[in-house]
Motif scaffolding. Structure first.
Motif, mmCIF file in Angstrom:
data_model
loop_
_atom_site.group_PDB
_atom_site.id
_atom_site.type_symbol
_atom_site.label_atom_id
_atom_site.label_comp_id
_atom_site.label_asym_id
_atom_site.label_seq_id
_atom_site.Cartn_x
_atom_site.Cartn_y
_atom_site.Cartn_z
ATOM 1 N N GLY A 221 0.805 -1.217 0.000
ATOM 2 C CA GLY A 221 0.000 0.000 0.000
ATOM 3 C C GLY A 221 0.834 1.262 0.000
ATOM 4 N N VAL A 222 1.938 1.273 -0.773
ATOM 5 C CA VAL A 222 2.790 2.463 -0.853
ATOM 6 C C VAL A 222 2.175 3.451 -1.848
ATOM 7 C CG1 VAL A 222 5.080 3.352 -1.408
ATOM 8 C CG2 VAL A 222 4.838 1.103 -0.310
ATOM 9 N N VAL A 223 1.877 4.649 -1.345
ATOM 10 C CA VAL A 223 1.212 5.658 -2.173
ATOM 11 C C VAL A 223 1.855 7.022 -1.929
ATOM 12 C CG1 VAL A 223 -0.961 6.851 -2.676
ATOM 13 C CG2 VAL A 223 -0.979 4.407 -2.100
ATOM 14 N N GLU A 224 2.157 7.736 -2.998
ATOM 15 C CA GLU A 224 2.573 9.132 -2.923
ATOM 16 C C GLU A 224 1.391 9.982 -3.378
ATOM 17 O OE1 GLU A 224 5.618 9.081 -5.787
ATOM 18 O OE2 GLU A 224 7.111 8.096 -4.525
ATOM 19 N N ARG A 225 0.964 10.940 -2.558
ATOM 20 C CA ARG A 225 -0.199 11.727 -2.951
ATOM 21 C C ARG A 225 -0.147 13.118 -2.324
ATOM 22 N NH1 ARG A 225 -4.532 11.712 0.769
ATOM 23 N NH2 ARG A 225 -4.154 10.448 2.652
ATOM 24 N N MET A 226 -0.804 14.052 -2.994
ATOM 25 C CA MET A 226 -0.873 15.420 -2.512
ATOM 26 C C MET A 226 -2.213 15.661 -1.845
ATOM 27 S SD MET A 226 0.004 18.965 -4.556
ATOM 28 C CE MET A 226 -1.497 19.016 -5.537
ATOM 29 N N VAL A 227 -2.200 16.332 -0.722
ATOM 30 C CA VAL A 227 -3.427 16.664 0.007
ATOM 31 C C VAL A 227 -4.151 17.770 -0.745
ATOM 32 C CG1 VAL A 227 -4.346 17.632 2.154
ATOM 33 C CG2 VAL A 227 -2.484 15.944 2.226
ATOM 34 N N THR A 228 -5.421 17.531 -1.041
ATOM 35 C CA THR A 228 -6.201 18.498 -1.821
ATOM 36 C C THR A 228 -7.495 18.922 -1.139
ATOM 37 O OG1 THR A 228 -7.253 16.690 -3.042
ATOM 38 C CG2 THR A 228 -5.272 17.669 -4.017
ATOM 39 N N SER A 229 -7.771 18.401 0.044
ATOM 40 C CA SER A 229 -9.014 18.766 0.732
ATOM 41 C C SER A 229 -8.701 19.305 2.125
ATOM 42 C CB SER A 229 -9.951 17.562 0.847
ATOM 43 O OG SER A 229 -9.425 16.591 1.742
ATOM 44 N N VAL A 230 -9.499 20.286 2.554
ATOM 45 C CA VAL A 230 -9.320 20.881 3.879
ATOM 46 C C VAL A 230 -9.461 19.827 4.967
ATOM 47 C CG1 VAL A 230 -10.270 22.554 5.510
ATOM 48 C CG2 VAL A 230 -10.051 23.161 3.092
ATOM 49 N N ASN A 267 -0.870 25.277 10.960
ATOM 50 C CA ASN A 267 -2.154 24.744 10.515
ATOM 51 C C ASN A 267 -2.992 25.810 9.819
ATOM 52 O OD1 ASN A 267 -2.957 21.767 11.446
ATOM 53 N ND2 ASN A 267 -1.540 22.606 12.951
ATOM 54 N N ALA A 268 -2.961 27.031 10.354
ATOM 55 C CA ALA A 268 -3.697 28.131 9.726
ATOM 56 C C ALA A 268 -3.134 28.445 8.351
ATOM 57 C CB ALA A 268 -3.658 29.370 10.620
ATOM 58 N N VAL A 269 -1.802 28.474 8.231
ATOM 59 C CA VAL A 269 -1.165 28.736 6.940
ATOM 60 C C VAL A 269 -1.550 27.672 5.923
ATOM 61 C CG1 VAL A 269 1.038 28.816 5.717
ATOM 62 C CG2 VAL A 269 0.777 30.043 7.859
ATOM 63 N N ALA A 270 -1.499 26.411 6.330
ATOM 64 C CA ALA A 270 -1.815 25.323 5.400
ATOM 65 C C ALA A 270 -3.236 25.470 4.853
ATOM 66 C CB ALA A 270 -1.645 23.974 6.093
ATOM 67 N N ARG A 271 -4.170 25.785 5.723
ATOM 68 C CA ARG A 271 -5.562 25.934 5.270
ATOM 69 C C ARG A 271 -5.713 27.107 4.312
ATOM 70 N NH1 ARG A 271 -6.200 23.806 10.495
ATOM 71 N NH2 ARG A 271 -7.568 21.970 10.498
ATOM 72 N N ARG A 272 -5.104 28.233 4.642
ATOM 73 C CA ARG A 272 -5.213 29.405 3.770
ATOM 74 C C ARG A 272 -4.483 29.181 2.449
ATOM 75 N NH1 ARG A 272 -6.320 34.855 6.396
ATOM 76 N NH2 ARG A 272 -6.844 34.443 8.565
ATOM 77 N N LEU A 281 1.186 20.033 -0.296
ATOM 78 C CA LEU A 281 1.406 19.196 0.882
ATOM 79 C C LEU A 281 1.351 17.742 0.442
ATOM 80 C CD1 LEU A 281 1.714 19.131 4.010
ATOM 81 C CD2 LEU A 281 -0.796 19.132 4.149
ATOM 82 N N TRP A 282 2.533 17.116 0.382
ATOM 83 C CA TRP A 282 2.647 15.751 -0.123
ATOM 84 C C TRP A 282 2.828 14.750 1.020
ATOM 85 C CZ3 TRP A 282 2.170 14.202 -5.168
ATOM 86 C CH2 TRP A 282 2.226 15.194 -6.162
ATOM 87 N N ARG A 283 2.241 13.577 0.834
ATOM 88 C CA ARG A 283 2.364 12.468 1.788
ATOM 89 C C ARG A 283 2.957 11.252 1.100
ATOM 90 N NH1 ARG A 283 -2.442 12.126 5.798
ATOM 91 N NH2 ARG A 283 -1.895 9.915 5.684
ATOM 92 N N LEU A 284 3.753 10.505 1.861
ATOM 93 C CA LEU A 284 4.157 9.160 1.465
ATOM 94 C C LEU A 284 3.492 8.206 2.441
ATOM 95 C CD1 LEU A 284 5.850 7.066 -0.098
ATOM 96 C CD2 LEU A 284 7.764 7.593 1.438
ATOM 97 N N ASP A 285 2.512 7.476 1.967
ATOM 98 C CA ASP A 285 1.717 6.593 2.827
ATOM 99 C C ASP A 285 2.108 5.140 2.632
ATOM 100 O OD1 ASP A 285 0.347 8.833 3.604
ATOM 101 O OD2 ASP A 285 -1.552 8.305 2.645
ATOM 102 N N VAL A 286 2.061 4.383 3.710
ATOM 103 C CA VAL A 286 2.161 2.925 3.685
ATOM 104 C C VAL A 286 0.942 2.388 4.416
ATOM 105 C CG1 VAL A 286 3.428 0.898 4.466
ATOM 106 C CG2 VAL A 286 4.679 2.869 3.553
ATOM 107 N N ALA A 287 0.138 1.626 3.700
ATOM 108 C CA ALA A 287 -1.091 1.066 4.262
ATOM 109 C C ALA A 287 -1.961 2.162 4.895
ATOM 110 C CB ALA A 287 -0.764 -0.025 5.279
ATOM 111 N N GLY A 288 -2.038 3.300 4.237
ATOM 112 C CA GLY A 288 -2.923 4.370 4.684
ATOM 113 C C GLY A 288 -2.371 5.270 5.757
ATOM 114 N N ARG A 289 -1.126 5.036 6.208
ATOM 115 C CA ARG A 289 -0.536 5.873 7.253
ATOM 116 C C ARG A 289 0.690 6.604 6.702
ATOM 117 N NH1 ARG A 289 3.310 5.797 11.294
ATOM 118 N NH2 ARG A 289 4.130 3.763 10.650
ATOM 119 N N ALA A 290 0.775 7.893 7.014
ATOM 120 C CA ALA A 290 1.889 8.688 6.509
ATOM 121 C C ALA A 290 3.194 8.294 7.194
ATOM 122 C CB ALA A 290 1.619 10.166 6.743
ATOM 123 N N ILE A 291 4.231 7.998 6.378
ATOM 124 C CA ILE A 291 5.568 7.763 6.934
ATOM 125 C C ILE A 291 6.504 8.920 6.561
ATOM 126 C CG2 ILE A 291 5.251 5.263 6.891
ATOM 127 C CD1 ILE A 291 7.312 5.256 4.531
#
Length: 392
Positions: A221-230, A267-272, A281-291
């Motif tokens: 479940g290795v996934v690279e993805r960008m956060v796109t939702s608040v 957190n405020a900066v990220a939302r704005r 904001l990019w994540r590297l996930d393994v089995a749904g958890r960010a590593i």
């Protein structure tokens, strides 16, 4: 003629909203010193002004400035002066400062700093001013601030070296003080990922491939993805903060999430930034958890790397290196021409084949107390270097 020669002899009272105008035939800007309410009212005009300036940076946008005002700068002593066209009312420039009370050698003093600066460590800061009047209005704003001075020391960190603020603040070379360069590596992206790889050290290039294959083979479940939702920002930023602080603590560093005020701010900066379309904001996930998580901002053709963190338990797979590669490839895919590593010429940045430019930090005394503090600082410097009293 000096920039202020045609202006009525009237000082802008700190904390007020008083105005003065030209007394001759020139179309001098209308200047106004703003209180907090006035500064907050600039929200809709702020980003168009930055876009019209030559000083573009994510750290000049309202997403950054407004977040700081709402969190870390909630009780700040603001020192903000605006310049407007007297006929149309168009915002032409802003001097965005704050006066911070500090202590040195048991003495209390006041320092002039830029809004949004401090522990958050932004770079490429400036006074946002319309590009075609940057020199004129920059000088006017700076001289207005200096004339009504209520601080003892100027401390401007992370300033763009060729912008209107640097030009205005450095115009008198005989002033005491010092100017220190701040290394800010960056990576051109015009040649694509292949060109980026060609500029890396051989070992770095091989490690990206080797450890990438190792993670993909041994984990599920290795996934690279960008956060796109608040809705995902809170959990992702919490994961980033925890991983970042763990890594920094092992190195003996304070870290970017070291106190609740900084956490609230980030957190405020990220939302704005997400709402403004600037968050990367990019994540590297393994089995749904960010590593691993990397937090970047886009402005113009540049993606700027701000902070990152990875789970040390997965360090044998090189997650920090991989999430950086993910962010760089993402920047290339969306057409950015530069990846800005911001301040710090650390070895891990050099491994990417970066080039180097510099911001500046300007420190200068102002007034009698400032000069006394500056003298104490100069006397104390040899003491700190030798770890004892100077020889007599």
């Amino acid at each position: 003629m000096a920039p202020l020669a045609g202006i009525a002899a009237h000082h802008l009272a700190p904390g007020g909203a008083e105005r003065f105008v030209s007394t001759d035939q020139r179309r001098l800007p209308l200047l106004e010193r703003l209180d907090r309410t006035g500064v907050l009212s600039l929200a809709a005009e702020w980003d168009p002004l930055v876009a019209a300036s030559s000083s573009g940076s994510p750290f000049l946008t309202w997403a950054w400035v407004g977040s700081w005002l709402d969190t870390m700068g909630r009780n700040a002593d603001l020192e903000v002066v605006t310049a407007r066209d007297p006929a149309s009312g168009r915002l032409l420039g802003v001097a965005p400062f704050v006066v911070k009370t500090k202590r040195r050698a048991g003495l209390s003093y006041r320092a002039l700093r830029l809004i949004g600066n401090g522990a958050a460590g932004p770079d490429h800061l400036d006074m946002p001013i319309v590009a075609d009047r940057a020199v004129e209005i920059g000088t006017l704003l700076w001289e207005t601030l200096d004339r009504d001075r209520r601080w003892d020391v100027i401390d401007l960190d992370g300033v763009a070296p060729d912008g209107p603020l640097a030009r205005a603040a450095l115009r008198r070379s005989t002033d005491p003080g010092d100017v220190v360069g701040i290394a800010c590596p960056y990576l051109p992206l015009a040649g694509g990922w292949e060109a980026v790889q060609a500029g890396m050290s051989r070992g770095h290039r091989q490690n990206i491939r080797r450890y990438g294959r190792k993670l993909d083979t041994e984990a599920t479940g290795v996934v690279e993805r960008m956060v796109t939702s608040v809705g995902e920002i809170g959990e992702t930023m919490s994961a980033l903060a925890a991983m970042h602080q763990e890594v920094r603590a092992r190195k003996g560093d304070r870290g970017a999430f070291s106190d609740p005020a900084l956490v609230e701010f980030h957190n405020a900066v990220a939302r704005r930034m997400l709402v403004a379309g600037r968050l990367r904001l990019w994540r590297l996930d393994v089995a749904g958890r960010a590593i691993a998580v990397i937090n970047c901002f886009r402005y113009g053709d540049t993606v700027a790397f701000y902070t990152t963190g990875f789970d040390a338990a997965w360090s044998r797979y090189g997650p920090g290196r991989r999430i950086m590669a993910t962010a760089i490839r993402g920047a290339i895919d969306e057409g950015a021409t530069e990846f800005d590593f911001l301040r710090g010429h650390e070895e891990y940045k050099q491994a990417w084949g970066t080039r180097l430019r510099h911001d500046i930090r300007l420190r200068r005394p102002a007034g009698d107390k400032g000069r006394m503090l500056w003298l104490l600082r100069r006397v104390a410097a040899p003491l700190r270097r030798r770890g004892g009293r100077p020889s007599t």
